[in-house]
Design a protein around this motif. Sequence first.
Motif, PDB file in Angstrom:
ATOM      1  N   HIS A 141       5.229 -17.328 -14.268  1.00  0.00           N
ATOM      2  CA  HIS A 141       6.648 -17.749 -13.954  1.00  0.00           C
ATOM      3  C   HIS A 141       6.880 -18.631 -15.390  1.00  0.00           C
ATOM      4  O   HIS A 141       5.984 -18.859 -16.117  1.00  0.00           O
ATOM      5  N   HIS A 197       6.665 -28.916 -16.038  1.00  0.00           N
ATOM      6  CA  HIS A 197       7.774 -29.967 -15.733  1.00  0.00           C
ATOM      7  C   HIS A 197       7.101 -31.124 -14.952  1.00  0.00           C
ATOM      8  O   HIS A 197       7.579 -32.208 -14.753  1.00  0.00           O
ATOM      9  N   GLU A 239       7.917 -21.465 -16.438  1.00  0.00           N
ATOM     10  CA  GLU A 239       7.549 -22.691 -16.740  1.00  0.00           C
ATOM     11  C   GLU A 239       6.049 -22.970 -16.486  1.00  0.00           C
ATOM     12  O   GLU A 239       5.603 -24.291 -16.360  1.00  0.00           O
ATOM     13  N   LEU A 240       5.294 -21.874 -16.478  1.00  0.00           N
ATOM     14  CA  LEU A 240       3.834 -22.090 -16.300  1.00  0.00           C
ATOM     15  C   LEU A 240       3.165 -22.779 -17.630  1.00  0.00           C
ATOM     16  O   LEU A 240       3.543 -22.216 -18.687  1.00  0.00           O
ATOM     17  N   VAL A 259      12.345 -28.335 -10.668  1.00  0.00           N
ATOM     18  CA  VAL A 259      11.104 -27.038 -10.324  1.00  0.00           C
ATOM     19  C   VAL A 259      11.907 -26.506  -9.086  1.00  0.00           C
ATOM     20  O   VAL A 259      11.950 -26.985  -7.911  1.00  0.00           O
ATOM     21  N   ASP A 303       2.909 -26.178 -13.163  1.00  0.00           N
ATOM     22  CA  ASP A 303       4.249 -26.056 -13.791  1.00  0.00           C
ATOM     23  C   ASP A 303       4.277 -27.367 -14.913  1.00  0.00           C
ATOM     24  O   ASP A 303       4.111 -28.380 -14.548  1.00  0.00           O
ATOM     25  N   PRO A 321       5.211 -25.909  -7.717  1.00  0.00           N
ATOM     26  CA  PRO A 321       4.735 -26.407  -9.089  1.00  0.00           C
ATOM     27  C   PRO A 321       3.337 -25.997  -9.206  1.00  0.00           C
ATOM     28  O   PRO A 321       2.719 -26.169 -10.353  1.00  0.00           O
TER      29      PRO A 321
END
Length: 386
Positions: free
Chosen positions: A33, A92, A35-36, A5, A90, A9
């Motif tokens: 973004h 991840h 990875e939202l 990340v 995030d 995050p």
Amino acid sequence: MNAPVLHSPVRSAMSSARDPETASRELATALDHPELGFVLFFCSAEYDLNALAHSLNDAFGEVQLAGCTTAGELTPRGYDQGTITAIGFDRHLFAVEVGLIEELEKFSLTDAQSEVERLIGRCRERQVAPIKGHTFALTLLDGLSSQEELVLLTLDSALGSIPNFGGSAGDDIHLTGTHVFAGGEFRTRAAVVVMINTPLDFEVFSTHHMHSLEQKLIVTRADAASRTVYELNAEPAALEYARLLGLNPEQLDFKTFALNPLAVRIGQEYYVRSIQKVNPDLSLTFYCAVENGIVLTAMQPGEMLQDLSHRLEQIESTLGEPLITIGCDCFLRRLEAEYTGQAQKTSELLTRHQVIGFNTYGEQFDGMHINQTFTGVVIGRAQHGY
């Protein structure tokens, strides 16, 4: 293995735009973004909710959303009203799954176990972190449903060791209609369960600043289903409560309720049962469960700002600087801060501790429904350098 990340995050945002499309677009722009993975939001009930639902769905596309209406918002600038605030997570570092409970009166332990198993299974598939010790649940309930106690007790039994907290949706103190959001739409007489699994350190907590007095009131006639008390000490409830305070029933208002709460004692702890309104027949309707025979103790506020500051600093001394704190703060606490001239200082405290959330019609903590408290979760950043 999860990708690294490279940005925060967790992001927070707000909009004070009254137009739902504009507000949704502003949130989406601020939180955007690649990875939202999930967005949690809290909004004023003054919005056109159908239009807002449509706009949010359009603005965020495939990103899952959950949220509720409020009795005030806790935004990046502190106490707010007439706005919408949101948190983006995030994917991840946060596996987030949402459950919807629509028939609150029929919600059984079997239903709860099935839903919790489904949510845990979906989180586990994401392989973000082990479930045990790395998972908490946020509950959002229709604040006028009068079903919080049943749902929370049942859900808490199914969650087991998974800590949970939450709040009852508000409607800017109109007391006419409160809504939760899941599955792309706002709903009444429903509850949302948000399960969050993360490798980041966190602590779920609850705090209040009330101190007990000597005076006691016994509920001698009540309707538990509607949370209405008709008699206290065998006298009309509003008359007896007003007498306790040296007031006339006509003087009972939100300020009186905020500064002179009642509470039940369970073990060594007191849990506030806030009064919602005085009815024409001089009965009192409460925000929490009341029933015949319970003893209500008169309470008085201590230093709310000092209590909350101490609790947050205590948690942060262990977790380090917070990445975010999700807060569910009783709307009567906000009114108390306004009545006592502490609203600005409280807003500054909330901003300093990265608190995003809402003013509630009731708070939830490990299966209990309570009032005039602040419940939430602090998510830390120290170990991971965010």
